[in-house]
Design a protein around this motif. Sequence first.
Motif, short mmCIF file in Angstrom:
data_model
loop_
_atom_site.label_atom_id
_atom_site.label_comp_id
_atom_site.label_asym_id
_atom_site.label_seq_id
_atom_site.Cartn_x
_atom_site.Cartn_y
_atom_site.Cartn_z
N PRO A 1 0.82 -1.22 0.00
CA PRO A 1 0.00 0.00 0.00
C PRO A 1 0.84 1.26 0.00
N LEU A 2 2.08 1.19 0.55
CA LEU A 2 2.90 2.39 0.59
C LEU A 2 3.46 2.76 -0.77
N SER A 3 3.49 1.81 -1.71
CA SER A 3 4.05 2.11 -3.02
C SER A 3 3.16 3.05 -3.82
N GLN A 4 1.89 3.18 -3.42
CA GLN A 4 0.98 4.06 -4.14
C GLN A 4 0.97 5.48 -3.59
N LEU A 5 1.70 5.73 -2.51
CA LEU A 5 1.71 7.04 -1.91
C LEU A 5 2.69 7.95 -2.63
N LEU A 6 2.35 9.22 -2.71
CA LEU A 6 3.22 10.24 -3.30
C LEU A 6 3.64 11.22 -2.22
N THR B 1 8.38 15.86 -0.86
CA THR B 1 9.83 16.00 -0.82
C THR B 1 10.46 14.66 -0.45
N PRO B 2 11.73 14.46 -0.76
CA PRO B 2 12.41 13.23 -0.33
C PRO B 2 12.45 13.08 1.18
N GLU B 3 12.48 14.21 1.90
CA GLU B 3 12.50 14.13 3.36
C GLU B 3 11.22 13.49 3.90
N ASP B 4 10.07 13.81 3.29
CA ASP B 4 8.81 13.20 3.72
C ASP B 4 8.82 11.70 3.49
N SER B 5 9.36 11.29 2.35
CA SER B 5 9.44 9.85 2.06
C SER B 5 10.35 9.15 3.06
N ALA B 6 11.49 9.77 3.36
CA ALA B 6 12.41 9.17 4.31
C ALA B 6 11.81 9.08 5.70
N THR B 7 11.01 10.08 6.10
CA THR B 7 10.38 10.07 7.42
C THR B 7 9.40 8.91 7.55
#
Length: 488
Positions: A11-16, A19-25
């Motif tokens: 399910p996380l693969s569909q999230l956008l 910023t890269p920081e949000d993805s890393a968090t």
Amino acid sequence: TLPSSSNGDDPLSQLLYATPEDSATVWYKNYLQAIRNNGCTNDLESVESKRNAFLETFNVKDIDEFSDLLATGKIRRCNELESDSLIAAAYGRIADVLPHCDEIECSFADCALIMTNLSLPQSSKNIELDDLFKTIDSVAFEVASESLLHLSDDLPSPKSLMARMAMLRALNRRARLGLPWLPVRPSQEGSAIFGGLAGFGPPLERAGRSFDSNSQSIWVQVPSISARLRKCRGLLFCSVKRSFVDSVMDTTATPTPLSHDEYELPREVRTVRVNRLKARRAIASDDSGLKRKHSVFSQLQREMRGWSGATLRRGFIAKGHGGQKRAFKVKLVGEGVNDYSGPYREVFTDAMREITDIDSSGNTSLGILEPTANNQGGVGEGRDLFLFAQSSDKKNRFDEVSVHLTTSLSTEEQHLLTTFSSLTQKQDEISREIEESLVFLGRLVGTACRHGIPVDLPLPLGIFWKRLAEEHVEPYDCIQEIDILAFK
């Protein structure tokens, strides 16, 4: 380690993410959740608690304690400037191997652990510290040992050492912003008052073509901000110096207007024609005249004859050229290739290779550089080094003139004659050609440095690179580097 849905889709693969920081968090939160599910939380919390307890030993109560730590943070048997320069150099090497940081933003905890590991003997290290040491890359400990192990008996306590490092970090934060506003040139330059025997302009070491240690006594050394800054340059981190040099090069770059077609180079960017096929045949031959006429270096020198410095200071970046800065376009004759930055870089590499090419007689092909005695004899450490070439009878002619003029000139006049010998003595055609080629070599290397093109120029460290940086050199070390037999 990330949770998956029952149908196999993540399910996380569909999230956008914005910023890269949000993805890393989000990834880090799921990573911690997976560790908790696997029962590894206790180990992480144990290491984190040990790290916090270790950092508490470096807490400073007040400004008085910090002042005492600064006073005791100097390396013994070194003056304050030498001590801080050694600490800054070691700190810079450590920051280079630590992940994702520069000297100013380097982790204080990691540096404190490295300094503690360096100062503690093997017998006093305990298991808790060993667990913390394992969280840091072992290369960082090796770098610290190479930099400061020979001073281990003279090092202060880790807390005093870190106080000194904290002060150096604060200094470099301000230096990064203040260097563009501070003068770095000696006050003698452009001054007729402080010129001494030289009158005005740069000092003798810069204006003359030879080095003379006696010039320090006749050249007025004026106290100034630039003099203090140059004396204390060892306190500045390499990243601060690099950012300052990059800003100077960006500021002095010649602006180039864009072309109407974004894929075409502007007309201000000139085209240089180079025939590498003819150059290779000439270098492979035994005719020195053909080598000097058809080499890539000579072709570039002829094509750029009369170009101003502003032309070579261009740093145009064309679309589709991989971000390569350029001052000119290269047309490789007979090769059928377009210059999308590859041929531009290759002509610099080919030119540097030609000036260090040694023929069957043991001399360089172009006669611009000449191999050192260690290079010719295959002895010593610097067996691949070269020196600037000079005419074979130049020294003899200068000695003959000096003998005739010694009795008629005063001491000051003899000193000026020695310093400016290359300008005051009559030169033959070979000497002029060598000097013009050396000047062009400097322009070519400077252009390559401005455009991020690494070139191999094997010149001695002592008599060239350190002199260029105006660092102190020992004459015996210079002789040993170029002629070990003469040194012995």
